[in-house]
Each structure stands twice: as C-alpha cells, then as structure tokens.
Design an enzyme around this catalytic site. Structure first.
Site, PDB file in Angstrom:
ATOM      1  N   ARG A 202       1.484  11.688  -9.319  1.00  0.00           N
ATOM      2  CA  ARG A 202       2.410  10.926  -8.832  1.00  0.00           C
ATOM      3  C   ARG A 202       3.679  10.248  -9.134  1.00  0.00           C
ATOM      4  NH1 ARG A 202      -3.018   7.481  -7.486  1.00  0.00           N
ATOM      5  NH2 ARG A 202      -4.209   8.482  -8.668  1.00  0.00           N
TER       6      ARG A 202
ATOM      7  N   GLU B 144       0.740  -1.110  -0.135  1.00  0.00           N
ATOM      8  CA  GLU B 144       0.118   0.298   0.081  1.00  0.00           C
ATOM      9  C   GLU B 144       1.237   1.040  -0.266  1.00  0.00           C
ATOM     10  OE1 GLU B 144      -3.055   0.787   0.079  1.00  0.00           O
ATOM     11  OE2 GLU B 144      -4.798   0.048   0.512  1.00  0.00           O
ATOM     12  N   ASP B 145       0.444   2.835  -0.517  1.00  0.00           N
ATOM     13  CA  ASP B 145       1.405   3.253  -0.322  1.00  0.00           C
ATOM     14  C   ASP B 145       0.819   4.399   1.608  1.00  0.00           C
ATOM     15  OD1 ASP B 145      -1.860   3.589  -0.707  1.00  0.00           O
ATOM     16  OD2 ASP B 145      -1.718   5.855  -2.408  1.00  0.00           O
TER      17      ASP B 145
ATOM     18  N   ASP C 256      -4.680   4.462   6.006  1.00  0.00           N
ATOM     19  CA  ASP C 256      -4.640   5.996   6.670  1.00  0.00           C
ATOM     20  C   ASP C 256      -6.147   6.017   7.916  1.00  0.00           C
ATOM     21  OD1 ASP C 256      -6.292   8.858   6.508  1.00  0.00           O
ATOM     22  OD2 ASP C 256      -6.959   9.242   5.580  1.00  0.00           O
TER      23      ASP C 256
ATOM     24  N   PHE D 245      -2.657  16.178   4.003  1.00  0.00           N
ATOM     25  CA  PHE D 245      -2.436  14.795   2.582  1.00  0.00           C
ATOM     26  C   PHE D 245      -1.199  15.494   2.213  1.00  0.00           C
ATOM     27  CE2 PHE D 245      -3.958  15.985  -1.729  1.00  0.00           C
ATOM     28  CZ  PHE D 245      -4.716  14.371  -1.184  1.00  0.00           C
TER      29      PHE D 245
HETATM   30  P1  5GP Z   1      -7.925   4.234   4.629  1.00  0.00           P
HETATM   31  O1  5GP Z   1      -9.064   3.535   4.430  1.00  0.00           O
HETATM   32  O2  5GP Z   1      -6.690   4.202   4.939  1.00  0.00           O
HETATM   33  O3  5GP Z   1      -8.363   5.723   5.121  1.00  0.00           O
HETATM   34  O4  5GP Z   1      -7.390   4.824   2.877  1.00  0.00           O
HETATM   35  C1  5GP Z   1      -6.545   4.741   1.802  1.00  0.00           C
HETATM   36  C2  5GP Z   1      -6.670   5.897   1.225  1.00  0.00           C
HETATM   37  O5  5GP Z   1      -7.056   7.248   0.969  1.00  0.00           O
HETATM   38  C3  5GP Z   1      -5.334   5.420   0.638  1.00  0.00           C
HETATM   39  O6  5GP Z   1      -4.446   4.025  -0.238  1.00  0.00           O
HETATM   40  C4  5GP Z   1      -4.919   6.747  -0.417  1.00  0.00           C
HETATM   41  O7  5GP Z   1      -5.511   6.481  -1.408  1.00  0.00           O
HETATM   42  C5  5GP Z   1      -5.878   7.763   0.379  1.00  0.00           C
HETATM   43  N1  5GP Z   1      -5.500   8.645   0.962  1.00  0.00           N
HETATM   44  C6  5GP Z   1      -5.172   8.579   2.680  1.00  0.00           C
HETATM   45  N2  5GP Z   1      -4.157   9.619   2.878  1.00  0.00           N
HETATM   46  C7  5GP Z   1      -3.793   9.813   1.535  1.00  0.00           C
HETATM   47  C8  5GP Z   1      -3.253  10.852   1.337  1.00  0.00           C
HETATM   48  O8  5GP Z   1      -2.451  11.862   2.504  1.00  0.00           O
HETATM   49  N3  5GP Z   1      -2.808  11.666  -0.220  1.00  0.00           N
HETATM   50  C9  5GP Z   1      -3.628  10.853  -0.461  1.00  0.00           C
HETATM   51  N4  5GP Z   1      -3.356  11.312  -1.915  1.00  0.00           N
HETATM   52  N5  5GP Z   1      -4.454  10.063  -0.465  1.00  0.00           N
HETATM   53  C10 5GP Z   1      -4.517   9.449  -0.054  1.00  0.00           C
END
Ligand code: 5GP
Length: 184
Positions: A174, A108-109, A112, A161
């Site tokens: 990206r 995963e990137d 969150d 963010f």
């Molecule tokens: P989660 O389900 O953990 O809240 O969501 C994860 C996804 O939300 C990540 O794979 C990403 O696509 C998006 N995301 C969460 N935080 C960020 C952020 O700070 N920047 C960006 N560009 N995407 C984010």
C-alpha cells in the site's frame, strides 16, 4: 518517473511496470483538490475515507483542498461470491459523526464493479445528507457491473489488478507511491 519510483522498481522485482507514476498522481490529485475547492465554496464538506485503500488519496487530496472540511472514516468488507464482489458489504467501522444535512464526499481508491460504492451511497443516503459525491483515484470502467455516477475521477484504467498508493496485494504494498502492475 521519479528516482523514488525507480528505486522501488529495483527493490521489488515482482512489479512488472508502473501504470501511473507518483508525479502523475500528485499532479492529478492537485487538480482534483482545486476542482473540489471551487465546487464547495461556502460549504464545509465531510470527506469520508473508505478504509483501508483510500488513506493515501485522502491525505494528499485534503491537503490540496482550500475550503474548511472534516474527515471521517468507514471500513467495509465485501461478502465474496466466488471470485467477484457481491456488492453486499459489511460495515466493519461506521462513521463517527452525523452526516444529516451535510455535503459528503466519499473517497475511494478504486471503483471496480461499482457494487461496493453503490451500496455505500444507498446506505449513507438513508441518513439524509445534503449531498453525496464520489471522489476516486482510479476508475476501472471495463469491470463495471453497477453504474454509479463518479464526480471526481483521477484516472481511468484498464481491467488489470493494480497495487500501490493504498491498494494492496495480500495487505502489502500500500506504501508504494505509484500505481503498478505485478508480474503474472
Ligand atoms: P467494487 O465493489 O467496485 O468491485 O470493489 C472495489 C474494491 O475492490 C476496492 O475498494 C478495492 O479494495 C478492491 N479492488 C478492485 N480492483 C482492485 C485492484 O486492481 N487492486 C486492488 N489491490 N484492489 C482492488
């Protein structure tokens, strides 16, 4: 900060600052690759890249992994509930291969709220892999709603963010080699 990082800052004035430089990312990814190589001796894991954001991390990480391995790809989208992810994810693209009995590393990137990865682990768990672990470049811990065990974490970051290294703003940026924060 490399010359490249500085060049991008000049080119993209809307970037407020670099949170993690490209050098720091590359060093840390190498460490994670070494750690994974040691942990998976004698196994042939499948790295599952969660599209789109994890593609640069997958490419750099797997080039630092010395055990034989495969890669596969999954694309998911979250159903939005207001401004926050609900954790109900729609599978846009499923895995090509079978993971039954295999060691799986989800790549995963960023984690969150944790809702997406928790849902994915539950879903893939029903396919009876031998193990599932998570490798994420970024861990936005202060935003966590669902607790998930993260085995390989590049960096913990504050609740901001971020863009770059796979992470987009409106599908752009990206390609940046670093993790940056946009101007408010
Ligand atoms: P989660 O389900 O953990 O809240 O969501 C994860 C996804 O939300 C990540 O794979 C990403 O696509 C998006 N995301 C969460 N935080 C960020 C952020 O700070 N920047 C960006 N560009 N995407 C984010």
């Amino acid at each position: 900060m490399t010359f490249d990082d500085q060049e991008y800052l000049r080119r993209y004035p809307f970037i407020d600052r670099i949170l993690i430089s490209s050098e720091e990312i590359q060093l840390r990814v190498r460490e994670l690759g070494n750690e994974i190589s040691r942990a998976y001796q004698g196994s042939s894991p499948i790295f599952v890249c969660i599209l789109k954001g994890a593609y640069p991390f997958l490419a750099d990480l797997t080039r630092c992994v010395s055990v034989d391995h495969e890669v596969d790809f999954m694309a998911v989208s979250s159903y939005e509930g207001g401004t926050q992810s609900t954790g109900v994810v729609k599978i846009e693209k499923d895995l090509k291969g079978n993971i039954t009995g295999r060691d799986v590393i989800l790549v995963e990137d960023i984690i969150d709220t944790g809702l997406t990865i928790a849902h994915l682990m539950e879903l893939l768990g029903t396919r009876n892999p031998r193990s599932i672990r998570v490798a994420t470049l970024l861990d936005k811990k202060p935003a966590r709603i669902k607790n998930v065990e993260l085995h390989y974490v590049g960096f913990e970051i504050p609740k901001e963010f971020v863009i770059g290294y796979g992470l987009d703003y409106d599908e752009k940026y990206r390609n940046l080699p670093f993790i940056g924060i946009m101007k408010a």
